[in-house]
Motif scaffolding. Structure first.
Motif, short mmCIF file in Angstrom:
data_model
loop_
_atom_site.label_atom_id
_atom_site.label_comp_id
_atom_site.label_asym_id
_atom_site.label_seq_id
_atom_site.Cartn_x
_atom_site.Cartn_y
_atom_site.Cartn_z
N GLN A 125 6.66 69.96 35.45
CA GLN A 125 7.05 70.86 35.20
C GLN A 125 8.28 71.69 36.01
O GLN A 125 9.21 71.72 36.69
CB GLN A 125 5.64 71.85 35.43
CG GLN A 125 5.23 72.74 34.09
CD GLN A 125 4.37 72.90 34.18
OE1 GLN A 125 3.56 73.04 35.04
NE2 GLN A 125 2.76 72.49 32.81
N THR A 126 8.23 70.96 37.29
CA THR A 126 8.54 70.84 38.44
C THR A 126 9.51 69.77 39.15
O THR A 126 10.47 70.09 40.13
CB THR A 126 7.62 70.97 40.32
OG1 THR A 126 7.18 69.01 39.55
CG2 THR A 126 6.63 72.09 40.12
N GLY A 127 9.80 68.78 38.34
CA GLY A 127 10.30 67.60 38.36
C GLY A 127 9.77 66.84 39.76
O GLY A 127 11.03 66.01 39.90
N MET A 128 9.37 66.45 39.96
CA MET A 128 8.59 65.78 40.59
C MET A 128 8.27 64.25 40.66
O MET A 128 7.75 64.36 39.27
CB MET A 128 6.68 66.12 41.47
CG MET A 128 6.16 65.79 42.70
SD MET A 128 7.56 65.10 44.09
CE MET A 128 6.83 66.39 45.41
N GLY A 129 8.95 63.44 41.03
CA GLY A 129 8.64 61.53 41.03
C GLY A 129 6.83 61.33 41.06
O GLY A 129 5.98 61.73 42.39
N LEU A 130 6.37 60.85 40.57
CA LEU A 130 4.86 60.75 40.34
C LEU A 130 4.56 59.35 40.01
O LEU A 130 4.48 58.35 39.41
CB LEU A 130 4.36 61.49 39.29
CG LEU A 130 2.42 62.06 39.18
CD1 LEU A 130 2.35 62.70 40.01
CD2 LEU A 130 2.34 62.52 38.09
N THR A 131 3.30 58.89 41.40
CA THR A 131 2.34 57.65 41.50
C THR A 131 1.04 58.84 41.08
O THR A 131 0.37 59.68 42.32
CB THR A 131 2.96 57.04 42.37
OG1 THR A 131 4.42 56.20 42.29
CG2 THR A 131 1.05 56.00 42.77
N LEU A 132 1.10 58.37 39.75
CA LEU A 132 -0.64 58.95 39.90
C LEU A 132 -1.90 57.71 39.79
O LEU A 132 -1.41 57.20 39.07
CB LEU A 132 -1.12 59.46 38.40
CG LEU A 132 -2.35 60.00 37.41
CD1 LEU A 132 -2.61 60.93 38.37
CD2 LEU A 132 -2.10 60.38 36.27
N ALA A 148 -1.59 72.47 41.10
CA ALA A 148 -1.04 71.16 40.93
C ALA A 148 0.55 71.45 40.93
O ALA A 148 2.10 70.80 41.74
CB ALA A 148 -1.04 70.17 39.90
N ALA A 149 0.89 72.19 39.93
CA ALA A 149 2.56 72.40 40.03
C ALA A 149 3.21 73.55 41.29
O ALA A 149 4.10 73.36 41.75
CB ALA A 149 2.97 73.95 38.50
N PHE A 150 2.32 74.53 41.92
CA PHE A 150 2.52 75.33 42.54
C PHE A 150 2.56 74.18 44.14
O PHE A 150 3.86 74.25 44.69
CB PHE A 150 1.76 76.27 43.46
CG PHE A 150 2.13 77.57 44.69
CD1 PHE A 150 2.51 78.25 44.28
CD2 PHE A 150 1.33 77.30 45.59
CE1 PHE A 150 3.22 79.03 45.62
CE2 PHE A 150 1.78 77.73 46.96
CZ PHE A 150 2.91 79.04 46.57
N ALA A 151 1.52 73.25 44.24
CA ALA A 151 1.58 72.71 45.67
C ALA A 151 2.98 71.92 45.41
O ALA A 151 3.62 71.57 46.68
CB ALA A 151 0.45 71.70 45.56
N MET A 152 3.28 71.04 44.16
CA MET A 152 5.03 69.82 43.68
C MET A 152 5.95 70.67 44.18
O MET A 152 6.94 69.98 44.56
CB MET A 152 4.62 69.38 42.69
CG MET A 152 3.13 68.58 41.78
SD MET A 152 3.43 68.04 40.66
CE MET A 152 1.86 67.08 40.28
N MET A 153 5.59 72.19 43.91
CA MET A 153 7.42 73.01 43.92
C MET A 153 7.28 73.02 45.79
O MET A 153 8.74 72.83 45.79
CB MET A 153 7.25 74.11 43.73
CG MET A 153 8.04 75.35 44.12
SD MET A 153 7.82 76.60 43.00
CE MET A 153 6.71 77.48 44.93
N GLU A 154 6.30 73.52 46.51
CA GLU A 154 6.51 73.14 47.85
C GLU A 154 6.94 71.59 48.73
O GLU A 154 7.82 72.19 49.60
CB GLU A 154 5.11 73.67 48.23
CG GLU A 154 4.64 75.04 48.37
CD GLU A 154 3.48 75.81 49.05
OE1 GLU A 154 3.79 76.84 49.31
OE2 GLU A 154 2.89 75.15 49.22
N MET A 155 6.33 71.03 47.86
CA MET A 155 6.66 69.49 48.22
C MET A 155 7.80 69.36 48.21
O MET A 155 8.74 69.40 49.27
CB MET A 155 5.90 68.89 47.84
CG MET A 155 4.63 68.16 48.40
SD MET A 155 3.12 66.80 46.82
CE MET A 155 2.05 68.01 47.56
N LEU A 156 8.68 69.76 46.91
CA LEU A 156 9.96 68.87 46.66
C LEU A 156 10.81 70.11 48.07
O LEU A 156 11.56 70.17 48.48
CB LEU A 156 10.47 69.96 45.25
CG LEU A 156 9.86 68.35 44.42
CD1 LEU A 156 10.07 69.86 43.25
CD2 LEU A 156 10.85 67.81 44.26
#
Ligand code: ZN
Length: 452
Positions: A146-153, A100-108
């Motif tokens: 960890q990545t700083g991504m804004g989240l709607t869970l 999840a952290a890797f995917a979110m980093m790539e999204m950012l």
């Protein structure tokens, strides 16, 4: 308080220069066009509101590329799903967080500053709830921090294996809850969210395949004002099965049996007839389009031109995460319409309108609505989430205004991204996430073990 000055920025009413921003608690407190630079940190380049990613299953990033070999016959969404069920069988909570952290980093790095995670992996490999039923929801929330991504869970409610209340299969055992355990899971997910300013929780009935009409009614009452997302009408077989079960097509059934309104996001909605497209547009729900994944899975082509003519709302999502790029999702949406209609600039509404700008504006508004957070605009009261393009990029340097967005979407793609801010803090600089090395190393270790 952080004080910035943006060289060029896309504001709700259009382009502006030397935009002064006061940022407090991660949100824009005040905006001042034509500000002076005194006491302000300069943001060089072209600042756009960050695009919300309205649909993803982050764990699927780990299986990207593993389902691209031809099978014995008729490869389809359903054969891809078998690969996906096998892949998720061995994931540990640590794996789920690392991927999840890797995917979110790539999204950012790819131009998305907020994510709606449609999270259906809840239990251990044997289908037993973890000691904390929301263990894996907590791992998604941890990756966002960890990545700083804004989240709607969006914890997913999944109870059935097919239309008409069919029993779930072995491959689905990590997803399954009843109404009571789902309510506890939702409670746990809400606790896992550290700060309500940076995150939200909604609900997600997985699909009409995975619920009964009764359970759908019950779980919708748990949503409150929060968002409600559902997969719908992605596949022709799903439409046929729904017709056999109810004599109605999936979107028609949903519009008749649920009070679909602006809280709802209908993911894919690929197969719509004219009435469904009009009904969906009139409901004010958002169409959650995932053009790259839909192409990868061979789902079909969304009726974009008709739906937008009916004033339908949409946003984009990276779904299976086979490729993560905000501009490429918008490009793929437009290109699918060009191929279908054998025409160009199909999704721009009127003569003289930039297709890139038109797509970007609509995906901002639809994405923000679907995520249920104050995002998607450089405007007082909104989160300070921006993507800053490099004004010296060869594809951008000689143009200006909406042409910048056309060049970003159709030509340069993510190579034009320089800096990304979430809640007023830079998380990407020079196109790279600030914690890239650590996040990538952890992901590579997890993948080496999973695929060994
Ligand atoms: Zn999905």
């Amino acid at each position: 308080m952080r004080r910035l000055i943006l060289d060029h920025a896309l504001l709700p009413h259009g382009w502006a220069e030397n935009v002064g921003l006061d940022i407090e608690g991660g949100a824009i407190a005040a905006i001042q066009p034509d500000a002076t630079s005194e006491g302000r940190e300069r943001v060089a380049g072209i600042t756009l509101p960050g695009l919300p990613n309205l649909h993803s299953h982050t764990f699927q990033r780990g299986m990207a590329g593993l389902a691209e070999t031809r099978g014995p016959e008729g490869d389809s969404f359903w054969t891809w799903r078998q690969v996906m069920y096998r892949f998720l069988g061995s994931l540990t909570p640590d794996d789920v967080e690392a991927i999840a952290a890797f995917a979110m980093m790539e999204m950012l790095e790819g131009g998305f500053t907020a994510l709606a995670e449609f999270h259906y992996l809840h239990h251990d490999a044997d289908g037993r709830a973890y000691a904390d039923i929301a263990e894996l929801s907590g791992r998604i929330a941890a990756a966002a921090q960890q990545t700083g991504m804004g989240l709607t869970l969006l914890p997913v409610f999944y109870a059935q294996g097919g239309f008409g209340g069919a029993a779930p299969t072995e491959g689905q055992r990590r997803f399954i809850n009843d109404i009571d355990s789902y309510a506890r899971l939702l409670e746990g997910a809400r606790k896992a969210i550290a700060s309500p300013d940076d995150a939200a929780v909604g609900i997600a009935p997985h699909s009409l395949r995975a619920v009964t009409p009764e359970s759908l009614r019950e779980i919708v009452t748990l949503a409150g004002e929060g968002p409600i997302h559902i997969h719908i009408a992605e596949q022709v077989k799903e439409v046929e099965d729904c017709l056999a079960w109810s004599r109605q097509r999936p979107v028609a059934w949903l519009l008749d049996h649920a009070s679909v309104d602006q809280r709802w996001c209908l993911i894919h909605a690929t197969h719509l007839d004219e009435q469904e497209a009009k009904g969906m547009a009139a409901s004010n729900a958002v169409a959650g389009l995932c053009p790259i994944t839909e192409a990868n899975l061979g789902d079909g082509i969304f009726e974009g031109a008709d739906y937008l003519a009916a004033k339908g709302r949409f946003g984009v999502g990276s779904d299976s995460n086979i490729e993560i790029s905000a501009p490429a999702e918008l490009k793929q949406f437009e290109y699918s319409q060009r191929l279908k209609h054998r025409a160009r600039n199909v999704l721009a509404e009127r003569e003289g309108q930039s297709t890139g700008r038109s797509l970007y504006d609509k995906a901002l508004a639809g994405g923000a609505q679907a995520l249920g957070r104050r995002i998607g605009a450089i405007e007082a009261g909104h989160r300070a989430d921006f993507v800053v393009l490099d004004a010296n990029h060869p594809d951008l340097a000689a143009v200006s205004g909406d042409r910048w967005i056309d060049s970003y979407v159709f030509v340069a793609g993510t190579s034009a991204i320089d800096t990304v801010f979430v809640a007023g803090k830079a998380v990407v600089r020079n196109g790279r996430h600030l914690n890239r090395e650590a996040i990538r190393a952890r992901y590579s270790r997890a993948m080496a073990r999973i695929l060994s």
